[in-house]
Design an enzyme around this catalytic site. Sequence first.
Site, PDB file in Angstrom:
ATOM      1  N   LEU A 275       0.825  -1.207   0.000  1.00 57.01           N
ATOM      2  CA  LEU A 275       0.000   0.000   0.000  1.00 57.01           C
ATOM      3  C   LEU A 275       0.858   1.255   0.000  1.00 57.01           C
ATOM      4  O   LEU A 275       0.546   2.232  -0.682  1.00 57.01           O
ATOM      5  CB  LEU A 275      -0.947  -0.013   1.199  1.00 57.01           C
ATOM      6  CG  LEU A 275      -1.996  -1.128   1.191  1.00 57.01           C
ATOM      7  CD1 LEU A 275      -2.891  -1.032   2.415  1.00 57.01           C
ATOM      8  CD2 LEU A 275      -2.828  -1.092  -0.083  1.00 57.01           C
TER       9      LEU A 275
ATOM     10  N   ARG B 224      -4.053   1.857  10.841  1.00 61.44           N
ATOM     11  CA  ARG B 224      -4.629   1.389  12.099  1.00 61.44           C
ATOM     12  C   ARG B 224      -4.732   2.566  13.065  1.00 61.44           C
ATOM     13  O   ARG B 224      -3.801   3.356  13.195  1.00 61.44           O
ATOM     14  CB  ARG B 224      -3.766   0.283  12.721  1.00 61.44           C
ATOM     15  CG  ARG B 224      -3.821  -1.048  11.983  1.00 61.44           C
ATOM     16  CD  ARG B 224      -5.174  -1.721  12.153  1.00 61.44           C
ATOM     17  NE  ARG B 224      -5.250  -3.015  11.503  1.00 61.44           N
ATOM     18  CZ  ARG B 224      -5.707  -3.216  10.272  1.00 61.44           C
ATOM     19  NH1 ARG B 224      -6.098  -2.173   9.537  1.00 61.44           N
ATOM     20  NH2 ARG B 224      -5.773  -4.431   9.769  1.00 61.44           N
TER      21      ARG B 224
ATOM     22  N   GLU C  41     -13.110   0.342  17.289  1.00 62.13           N
ATOM     23  CA  GLU C  41     -14.124   0.418  16.230  1.00 62.13           C
ATOM     24  C   GLU C  41     -15.186  -0.659  16.444  1.00 62.13           C
ATOM     25  O   GLU C  41     -14.827  -1.822  16.644  1.00 62.13           O
ATOM     26  CB  GLU C  41     -13.459   0.247  14.857  1.00 62.13           C
ATOM     27  CG  GLU C  41     -12.464   1.344  14.535  1.00 62.13           C
ATOM     28  CD  GLU C  41     -11.666   1.088  13.270  1.00 62.13           C
ATOM     29  OE1 GLU C  41     -11.003   2.021  12.786  1.00 62.13           O
ATOM     30  OE2 GLU C  41     -11.701  -0.059  12.758  1.00 62.13           O
TER      31      GLU C  41
ATOM     32  N   HIS D 248     -13.755   3.914   8.524  1.00 62.70           N
ATOM     33  CA  HIS D 248     -13.005   2.717   8.106  1.00 62.70           C
ATOM     34  C   HIS D 248     -13.533   2.171   6.777  1.00 62.70           C
ATOM     35  O   HIS D 248     -13.891   0.995   6.649  1.00 62.70           O
ATOM     36  CB  HIS D 248     -13.060   1.623   9.173  1.00 62.70           C
ATOM     37  CG  HIS D 248     -11.876   0.689   9.102  1.00 62.70           C
ATOM     38  ND1 HIS D 248     -11.259   0.182  10.219  1.00 62.70           N
ATOM     39  CD2 HIS D 248     -11.207   0.166   8.033  1.00 62.70           C
ATOM     40  CE1 HIS D 248     -10.260  -0.618   9.848  1.00 62.70           C
ATOM     41  NE2 HIS D 248     -10.215  -0.637   8.515  1.00 62.70           N
TER      42      HIS D 248
END
Length: 318
Positions: free
Chosen positions: A159, A235, A264, A285
């Site tokens: 990523l 995160r 979450e 998210h």
Amino acid sequence: MTQHSIVFLDRDSLIANLRRPAFAHTWAEHAHTKGSEETVARLAGTSIAITNKVPLREAELAQLPDLKMIAVAATGTDIIDLPACRARGIVVANIRDYARATVPEHTLALMLALRRQLIAYRADIEAGLWQQSSRFCLFGHPIRDLAGSRLGLLGYGALGKSVAQLARAFGMEVAVHNRSPIAEDGVIEVSFDELLATSDIISLHLPLTDKTRNMIGAAELARMKPSALLINTARGGLVDEAALADALTRGVIAGAGFDVLSKEPPLPDNPLLALRLPNFILTPHTAWASGEAMQLLADMLIDNVEAFERGAPINVVT
């Protein structure tokens, strides 16, 4: 041949077509699962568990002697007690590289929205300020280009590399701090301190571990440029949220864009939920959740399960 029993603990976390594995099995799925007791009850006698965000710790694993595989419907495995799985011979497999487009695009969207003051100008229009302007356009919030600025990446996995590629297409200089050396031409590697001090935008692309938890706190925020942005699509626990709320309120940094929180769904007292600032964007998210990415994830999830059944597991974490 053994017939596997498969249970998906939180099916509603994945909005995609999910094919059934091509071997003899029983299948059960639950929209969501809450609490250790419910988890154990639903996995009793199960050989393959599928979970996205339902934890499986030693307390649960000790009560599930038939469990042979945990297929994680995500990349992160911090919800799984990996040492306990190794000790019990439970194979854990995760999903890799499914979000190479969706997370980087969301990351760049947060950067663009903040640098171009989209939230602030939308609020101005809603307040009628443009309508009352004496000019054809409305000023009031400084706009900055991405081109010519430095992006600091903490983490340079799949990523991070994809974000770097997009950033360079926008004309940004990319600097990286990574835990291991990068064998790639043209990559500017810097120390953690240099990345904090010189980056116009810092973007996090790290797993959450004991070493990375709260790696960005009050001291680190104070070392950033006052004009800098902090982006987190990785995160929530990587950043001290109370310190960030304070830094944004006092103008220690110019803004932040977050897609993740430490808990979450978030607790009502999370300090970032209370912020009503034009220089802070919080999304729930969803960076990973494009339709294309979720379908790829679903297909890879069943690939992992089928590979395990064939005796040649792939994407193994344990």
